[in-house]
Design a protein around this motif. Structure first.
Motif, PDB file in Angstrom:
ATOM      1  N   THR A  49       1.009  -1.006  -0.038  1.00 11.03           N
ATOM      2  CA  THR A  49       0.037  -0.079  -0.041  1.00 11.03           C
ATOM      3  C   THR A  49       0.926   1.248  -0.027  1.00 11.03           C
ATOM      4  OG1 THR A  49      -0.038   0.102   2.561  1.00 11.03           O
ATOM      5  CG2 THR A  49      -1.828  -1.287   1.475  1.00 11.03           C
ATOM      6  N   SER A  50       0.222   2.357  -0.566  1.00 11.37           N
ATOM      7  CA  SER A  50       0.849   3.629  -0.418  1.00 11.37           C
ATOM      8  C   SER A  50       1.790   3.933   0.838  1.00 11.37           C
ATOM      9  CB  SER A  50       0.294   4.918  -0.940  1.00 11.37           C
ATOM     10  OG  SER A  50       0.106   4.645  -2.243  1.00 11.37           O
ATOM     11  N   ILE A  51       0.865   3.859   2.098  1.00 10.60           N
ATOM     12  CA  ILE A  51       1.288   4.302   3.467  1.00 10.60           C
ATOM     13  C   ILE A  51       2.138   3.085   3.811  1.00 10.60           C
ATOM     14  CG2 ILE A  51      -0.565   3.191   4.471  1.00 10.60           C
ATOM     15  CD1 ILE A  51      -0.835   5.659   6.506  1.00 10.60           C
ATOM     16  N   GLY A  52       2.009   1.744   3.339  1.00 11.32           N
ATOM     17  CA  GLY A  52       3.119   0.625   3.837  1.00 11.32           C
ATOM     18  C   GLY A  52       4.337   0.995   3.388  1.00 11.32           C
ATOM     19  N   LEU A  53       4.480   1.674   1.991  1.00 10.44           N
ATOM     20  CA  LEU A  53       5.912   1.897   1.503  1.00 10.44           C
ATOM     21  C   LEU A  53       6.680   3.186   2.309  1.00 10.44           C
ATOM     22  CD1 LEU A  53       4.709   1.925  -2.173  1.00 10.44           C
ATOM     23  CD2 LEU A  53       6.256   0.215  -1.121  1.00 10.44           C
ATOM     24  N   VAL A  54       5.749   3.990   2.830  1.00 10.09           N
ATOM     25  CA  VAL A  54       6.354   5.069   3.583  1.00 10.09           C
ATOM     26  C   VAL A  54       7.031   4.254   4.925  1.00 10.09           C
ATOM     27  CG1 VAL A  54       6.119   7.238   4.666  1.00 10.09           C
ATOM     28  CG2 VAL A  54       5.132   6.744   2.444  1.00 10.09           C
ATOM     29  N   LYS A  55       6.042   3.729   5.536  1.00 14.05           N
ATOM     30  CA  LYS A  55       6.277   3.002   6.902  1.00 14.05           C
ATOM     31  C   LYS A  55       7.346   2.073   6.726  1.00 14.05           C
ATOM     32  CE  LYS A  55       4.735   1.582  10.990  1.00 14.05           C
ATOM     33  NZ  LYS A  55       4.480   2.395  12.016  1.00 14.05           N
ATOM     34  N   HIS A  56       7.605   1.387   5.450  1.00 12.41           N
ATOM     35  CA  HIS A  56       8.586   0.327   5.311  1.00 12.41           C
ATOM     36  C   HIS A  56      10.071   1.340   5.311  1.00 12.41           C
ATOM     37  CE1 HIS A  56      11.335  -2.582   3.665  1.00 12.41           C
ATOM     38  NE2 HIS A  56      11.676  -1.668   2.829  1.00 12.41           N
ATOM     39  N   ALA A  57       9.828   2.638   4.441  1.00 11.45           N
ATOM     40  CA  ALA A  57      11.064   3.402   4.385  1.00 11.45           C
ATOM     41  C   ALA A  57      11.802   3.855   5.801  1.00 11.45           C
ATOM     42  CB  ALA A  57      10.697   4.655   3.523  1.00 11.45           C
ATOM     43  N   ALA A  58      10.708   4.168   6.616  1.00 16.51           N
ATOM     44  CA  ALA A  58      11.245   4.420   7.968  1.00 16.51           C
ATOM     45  C   ALA A  58      12.057   3.384   8.656  1.00 16.51           C
ATOM     46  CB  ALA A  58       9.879   4.770   8.770  1.00 16.51           C
ATOM     47  N   PHE A  59      11.592   2.146   8.447  1.00 15.07           N
ATOM     48  CA  PHE A  59      12.308   0.987   8.982  1.00 15.07           C
ATOM     49  C   PHE A  59      13.631   0.853   8.141  1.00 15.07           C
ATOM     50  CE2 PHE A  59      13.476  -3.402   7.277  1.00 15.07           C
ATOM     51  CZ  PHE A  59      14.010  -3.910   8.231  1.00 15.07           C
ATOM     52  N   ALA A  60      13.809   1.216   7.078  1.00 18.38           N
ATOM     53  CA  ALA A  60      14.960   1.054   6.174  1.00 18.38           C
ATOM     54  C   ALA A  60      16.139   2.108   6.638  1.00 18.38           C
ATOM     55  CB  ALA A  60      15.132   1.293   4.729  1.00 18.38           C
ATOM     56  N   GLU A  61      15.529   3.374   7.054  1.00 18.10           N
ATOM     57  CA  GLU A  61      16.372   4.365   7.689  1.00 18.10           C
ATOM     58  C   GLU A  61      17.079   3.920   8.845  1.00 18.10           C
ATOM     59  OE1 GLU A  61      17.128   7.457   6.496  1.00 18.10           O
ATOM     60  OE2 GLU A  61      15.612   8.256   5.235  1.00 18.10           O
ATOM     61  N   ARG A  62      15.980   3.463   9.745  1.00 16.57           N
ATOM     62  CA  ARG A  62      16.602   2.828  11.013  1.00 16.57           C
ATOM     63  C   ARG A  62      17.526   1.654  10.974  1.00 16.57           C
ATOM     64  NH1 ARG A  62      10.928   3.724  12.344  1.00 16.57           N
ATOM     65  NH2 ARG A  62      10.343   1.623  11.970  1.00 16.57           N
ATOM     66  N   LYS A  63      17.081   0.939  10.272  1.00 13.97           N
ATOM     67  CA  LYS A  63      17.989  -0.454   9.913  1.00 13.97           C
ATOM     68  C   LYS A  63      19.448   0.073   9.373  1.00 13.97           C
ATOM     69  CE  LYS A  63      18.675  -5.133   9.557  1.00 13.97           C
ATOM     70  NZ  LYS A  63      18.622  -5.944  10.756  1.00 13.97           N
ATOM     71  N   TRP A  64      19.410   0.728   8.335  1.00 13.61           N
ATOM     72  CA  TRP A  64      20.709   1.028   7.709  1.00 13.61           C
ATOM     73  C   TRP A  64      21.703   2.062   8.579  1.00 13.61           C
ATOM     74  CZ3 TRP A  64      23.437  -2.136   4.830  1.00 13.61           C
ATOM     75  CH2 TRP A  64      22.599  -2.940   4.181  1.00 13.61           C
ATOM     76  N   PHE A  65      21.042   3.237   9.004  1.00 12.41           N
ATOM     77  CA  PHE A  65      21.424   4.380   9.481  1.00 12.41           C
ATOM     78  C   PHE A  65      21.814   4.114  11.140  1.00 12.41           C
ATOM     79  CE2 PHE A  65      20.352   6.166   5.419  1.00 12.41           C
ATOM     80  CZ  PHE A  65      21.556   6.396   5.190  1.00 12.41           C
ATOM     81  N   GLN A  66      20.666   3.862  11.929  1.00 13.03           N
ATOM     82  CA  GLN A  66      20.825   3.736  13.231  1.00 13.03           C
ATOM     83  C   GLN A  66      21.451   2.261  13.499  1.00 13.03           C
ATOM     84  OE1 GLN A  66      17.204   4.444  15.382  1.00 13.03           O
ATOM     85  NE2 GLN A  66      16.355   5.874  13.943  1.00 13.03           N
ATOM     86  N   HIS A  67      21.196   1.212  12.974  1.00 17.47           N
ATOM     87  CA  HIS A  67      21.660  -0.154  13.547  1.00 17.47           C
ATOM     88  C   HIS A  67      23.055  -0.333  12.788  1.00 17.47           C
ATOM     89  CE1 HIS A  67      21.714  -4.246  14.802  1.00 17.47           C
ATOM     90  NE2 HIS A  67      21.861  -4.651  13.537  1.00 17.47           N
ATOM     91  N   ILE A  68      23.122  -0.386  11.373  1.00 13.75           N
ATOM     92  CA  ILE A  68      24.418  -0.563  10.617  1.00 13.75           C
ATOM     93  C   ILE A  68      25.340   0.508  10.956  1.00 13.75           C
ATOM     94  CG2 ILE A  68      25.289  -1.283   8.626  1.00 13.75           C
ATOM     95  CD1 ILE A  68      23.430  -3.503   9.769  1.00 13.75           C
ATOM     96  N   LEU A  69      25.035   1.674  10.413  1.00 15.21           N
ATOM     97  CA  LEU A  69      26.114   2.422  10.374  1.00 15.21           C
ATOM     98  C   LEU A  69      26.217   3.179  11.968  1.00 15.21           C
ATOM     99  CD1 LEU A  69      27.957   4.280   8.577  1.00 15.21           C
ATOM    100  CD2 LEU A  69      25.866   6.170   8.530  1.00 15.21           C
ATOM    101  N   GLY A  70      25.221   3.313  12.554  1.00 17.99           N
ATOM    102  CA  GLY A  70      25.450   3.892  13.928  1.00 17.99           C
ATOM    103  C   GLY A  70      25.833   2.836  15.003  1.00 17.99           C
ATOM    104  N   GLY A  71      25.638   1.733  14.472  1.00 14.12           N
ATOM    105  CA  GLY A  71      25.928   0.682  15.598  1.00 14.12           C
ATOM    106  C   GLY A  71      25.109   0.165  16.794  1.00 14.12           C
ATOM    107  N   LEU A  72      23.875   0.815  16.865  1.00 16.06           N
ATOM    108  CA  LEU A  72      22.892   0.662  17.715  1.00 16.06           C
ATOM    109  C   LEU A  72      22.293  -0.583  17.698  1.00 16.06           C
ATOM    110  CD1 LEU A  72      20.929   4.043  17.719  1.00 16.06           C
ATOM    111  CD2 LEU A  72      22.702   3.315  19.295  1.00 16.06           C
TER     112      LEU A  72
END
Length: 163
Positions: A49-72
């Motif tokens: 869904t359109s809203i689901g795609l934006v929700k998933h993008a927030a997850f991708a931001e957290r996964k790649w920047f907070q978890h992988i890059l930031g090491g959280l």
């Protein structure tokens, strides 16, 4: 595509950050103006869904920047860290809520990446060694693809309004 004057000859990092911000904005624009019902309408075989795609993008931001890059640790990231469930939007979340979640995740991603060089590397369990440059390119590609998906869903929604 509206490109600001002279962005095309800027340093690589500025161009990457511009393109990432541009694709973030494009994805958000695909859901702005849709009703809550329209944003959740399933018009393809998958649960996309359109809203689901934006929700998933927030997850991708957290996964790649907070978890992988930031090491959280995933438990310390700012929201859901479950891959497939990242497309799911609860009944009490609005389009505005999901956009705000994505914007918060994007702001945090910018802050985490600000002091990291493009050639700095981190380990991803499935991908191996990745650089910030690679993460930028991956996320630009993912958000552009999802904006395209959401554009099509928006066109289909508009067509159903006319019938």
């Amino acid at each position: 595509m509206n490109v600001p004057n002279r962005i095309t000859d800027r340093p690589e990092r500025q161009m990457l950050e511009y393109m990432l911000d541009h694709t973030r904005a494009e994805l958000i624009d695909t859901v702005r103006g849709l009703s809550e019902t329209e944003s959740r309408r399933r018009l393809v075989v998958s649960r996309t869904t359109s809203i689901g795609l934006v929700k998933h993008a927030a997850f991708a931001e957290r996964k790649w920047f907070q978890h992988i890059l930031g090491g959280l640790p995933e438990s310390e990231c700012d929201g859901a860290m479950v891959g497939e469930a990242s497309f799911e939007v609860s009944d009490d979340e609005t389009v505005a809520d999901v956009i705000a979640e994505f914007e918060r995740a994007s702001d945090r991603a910018r802050a985490i990446a600000a002091d990291v060089g493009l050639d700095a590397t981190r380990h991803h369990p499935a991908c191996g060694t990745v650089s910030l440059r690679w993460i930028y390119l991956l996320i630009i590609q993912e958000f552009a693809r999802h904006a395209g998906h959401s554009d099509i869903l928006r066109e289909q929604t508009a067509a159903t309004r006319r019938t």
